[in-house]
Scaffold this active site. Sequence first.
Site, PDB file in Angstrom:
ATOM      1  CG  ASP A  13      -1.542   1.260   1.345  1.00  0.00           C
ATOM      2  OD1 ASP A  13      -1.668   2.231   0.742  1.00  0.00           O
ATOM      3  OD2 ASP A  13      -2.270   1.418   2.736  1.00  0.00           O
ATOM      4  CE  LYS A  76      -1.439   7.257  -3.685  1.00  0.00           C
ATOM      5  NZ  LYS A  76      -1.991   6.225  -2.535  1.00  0.00           N
ATOM      6  CD  GLU A 181      -4.497   3.917  -2.369  1.00  0.00           C
ATOM      7  OE1 GLU A 181      -5.458   4.691  -1.900  1.00  0.00           O
ATOM      8  OE2 GLU A 181      -3.426   4.127  -2.810  1.00  0.00           O
ATOM      9  CG  ASP A 207      -8.745   4.659   1.661  1.00  0.00           C
ATOM     10  OD1 ASP A 207      -8.254   5.372   2.398  1.00  0.00           O
ATOM     11  OD2 ASP A 207      -8.057   3.966   0.771  1.00  0.00           O
TER      12      ASP A 207
HETATM   13  P1  ADP Z   1      -2.539   7.478   3.026  1.00  0.00           P
HETATM   14  O1  ADP Z   1      -2.775   6.091   2.804  1.00  0.00           O
HETATM   15  O2  ADP Z   1      -2.687   8.556   2.341  1.00  0.00           O
HETATM   16  O3  ADP Z   1      -0.701   7.451   2.957  1.00  0.00           O
HETATM   17  P2  ADP Z   1      -3.225   6.993   5.939  1.00  0.00           P
HETATM   18  O4  ADP Z   1      -4.287   6.055   5.604  1.00  0.00           O
HETATM   19  O5  ADP Z   1      -1.977   6.290   6.323  1.00  0.00           O
HETATM   20  O6  ADP Z   1      -2.847   7.789   4.400  1.00  0.00           O
HETATM   21  O7  ADP Z   1      -3.584   8.043   6.696  1.00  0.00           O
HETATM   22  C1  ADP Z   1      -2.742   9.026   7.285  1.00  0.00           C
HETATM   23  C2  ADP Z   1      -3.210  10.181   7.523  1.00  0.00           C
HETATM   24  O8  ADP Z   1      -4.324   9.746   8.817  1.00  0.00           O
HETATM   25  C3  ADP Z   1      -2.390  11.212   8.301  1.00  0.00           C
HETATM   26  O9  ADP Z   1      -2.728  12.513   7.626  1.00  0.00           O
HETATM   27  C4  ADP Z   1      -2.819  11.097   9.669  1.00  0.00           C
HETATM   28  O10 ADP Z   1      -2.601  12.339  10.127  1.00  0.00           O
HETATM   29  C5  ADP Z   1      -4.033  10.757   9.429  1.00  0.00           C
HETATM   30  N1  ADP Z   1      -4.671  10.140  10.946  1.00  0.00           N
HETATM   31  C6  ADP Z   1      -3.917   8.809  11.573  1.00  0.00           C
HETATM   32  N2  ADP Z   1      -4.586   8.707  12.743  1.00  0.00           N
HETATM   33  C7  ADP Z   1      -5.550   9.666  13.067  1.00  0.00           C
HETATM   34  C8  ADP Z   1      -6.483  10.056  13.884  1.00  0.00           C
HETATM   35  N3  ADP Z   1      -6.382   9.116  14.858  1.00  0.00           N
HETATM   36  N4  ADP Z   1      -7.338  11.070  13.887  1.00  0.00           N
HETATM   37  C9  ADP Z   1      -7.346  11.754  12.578  1.00  0.00           C
HETATM   38  N5  ADP Z   1      -6.189  11.697  11.801  1.00  0.00           N
HETATM   39  C10 ADP Z   1      -5.637  10.492  11.503  1.00  0.00           C
HETATM   40 MG    MG Z   2      -4.197   4.718   2.017  1.00  0.00          MG
END
Ligand code: ADP
Ligand code: MG
Length: 625
Positions: A13, A76, A181, A207
């Site tokens: 991912d 990305k 995804e 998502d």
């Molecule tokens: P991506 O797939 O786009 O890389 P993720 O699914 O890993 O992203 O999510 C990352 C985002 O989620 C970040 O912006 C992070 O700040 C946010 N995030 C993670 N945990 C929390 C939470 N408990 N509350 C709010 N936002 C969160």
């Molecule tokens: Mg993601």
Amino acid sequence: MGKYGEGCAIGIDLGTTYSCVAVWLEQHGRVDIIHNEQGNKVTPSIVAFTDDQRLIGAAAKNQAATNPENTVFDAKRLIGRKYSDPIIKNDMMLWPFKVIAGVDDKSMIVVKYHGKEKHLFAEEISSMVLTKMQEIAEAYLESPVKNAVITVPAYFNDSQRKATIDAGAIAGLNVMRIINEPTAAAIAYGLDKRANCKKQRNIFIFDLGGGTFDVSLLTIKGNEFKVKATAGNTHLGGEDFNNRMVEYFVEEFRRKSELDISGNPKALRRLRSVCERAKRTLSWTTCTTIEVDSLFQGIDFCSSITRAKFEELNMNMFRECIETVDRCLSDAKMDKSSVHDVVLVGGSSRIPKLQELLQDFFKGRDLCKSINPDEAVAYGAAVQAALLSEGIKNVPNFVLFDVTPLSLGISVKGDIMNVVIPRNTTIPVKKTMGYHTRVDNQSRTWRSQVSEGYRAKTRIQVYEGERARASDNNLLGSFHLSGLAPATRGHILDVTFAIDENGRLTVSAKERTTDNENEITITNDRERLRTEEIKRLIEEAESFQAEDKKFLKKANAMNALDNYIYKMRNALKSCSEENEKISSAITKATNLLDGGNNQLHETEVLEDYLKELESMFQHIIGKIC
Ligand code: ADP
Ligand code: MG
């Protein structure tokens, strides 16, 4: 032979902010989400460059505040986009690293590495993150890994998908397939809840990650996963929520101190990281404080923010998310009451207000939180990777029917987009449409250039997108059908669009009466890296890795020498006779170490002196004991 056998295929991912890797373990009949060297299951998608080394993942993130110009994130968002893309122009204002226009309007990231300026493609940065994920998997599996399934947002267009495949190639990976995804998350959900899916179930995947927002409506029946519709926004996520909070506090700092930090990357970076922490905290408390020592010109900054304020700052984006959910349902022609489960995926789906809005939208339906929102996508990718691997029998079989995220068509007279395959059509698909050529010389339309008395040709331009005017969409490619017989009336051309299971599009055109035919496979060569360029980048990636190894070897040599000095010092305390000899040897070694970090001494010098010390010390120890 590795712990779990040779040749495991992994699922990656590749997130905007965090990446995650997983593998199907045939012996155990389950997926493992693989933790990195720090024990975390997600790794920041960040690459940093310093005078000494290249850092990827948490190590890069940790030094971001002190080295913002050379710490690259959001690759990305750049991948598969031109420099002149207005989205890139907007993003650039918030990035502390520099982006310039390269050949063919490709975006190039500028960093300083080993004291020299270096220009990198977004594909290269993504390939470095992929390499890191590959290494994490190899360390866990104790065997080399070459095959991978990589996920992309459902809304990624053709060039963004192909650029992601190129990033995989630069990392030396064989990209078995690119999957969406939300589809991957649905696979994770489907396998987890197999018992529920005997009858048809309609699953809605929500998502919301760091930089992208993706929704999909799927039906699961037995082993069949069918995507009904997808929608999303390639530019909406947690980073945007962070930015809103940063803007809010920049304003507050301006009010309190009359100083503007908006042009100071270091201060902004430090403020952004505390804002992100505060945002996460606000998912489980209603008020939190933020504190940054010496934020700007030695002034400390301390403030607080409530959940209500955070929600107010981002409400229009939250509402946009719900509108996208609505659009996806109407595309699928499905009423919200027919949705059986709403599955939350992505870190930002933890935000309580969003959950509340979503629950209200689905009329109070419980949201499914049993799947880990950080891991679901990699999990599904790993299952897909196992299914595509030879010799794996134990994996639950399923058939996946994905859809095209954007409408595909050709430009007809008057620059009109004539859609051949509407968005959200199940793939693989093949569709033919007949068109009449016109008998005149209007060269601007694909139908024309046919006039009496000579053989003519027709130009066919293929576009993707939802705009009515063809040229407002993304031009994928064009080709000619030549040798058309002179005709007083129009010819009939059959234009066929065929998309295979990898989303690869082939367009062909045939003159109905003469069987005169021509076709192209859309490759987006204008925007893609050329084969020789990829070859060069693979070599460059290898030299990056060689430099990383050299740095690590030197750091290990320094550590070993340092440890030995410590041992000798301890031994000295219990022996006075050889004191002077050992003392001067230690001083020499310490001097070597002091100069070591700034390249004064090569690894071999450090290793040789360690050997010399060892033999001297052994001799003395022998005498003492
Ligand atoms: P991506 O797939 O786009 O890389 P993720 O699914 O890993 O992203 O999510 C990352 C985002 O989620 C970040 O912006 C992070 O700040 C946010 N995030 C993670 N945990 C929390 C939470 N408990 N509350 C709010 N936002 C969160
Ligand atoms: Mg993601």
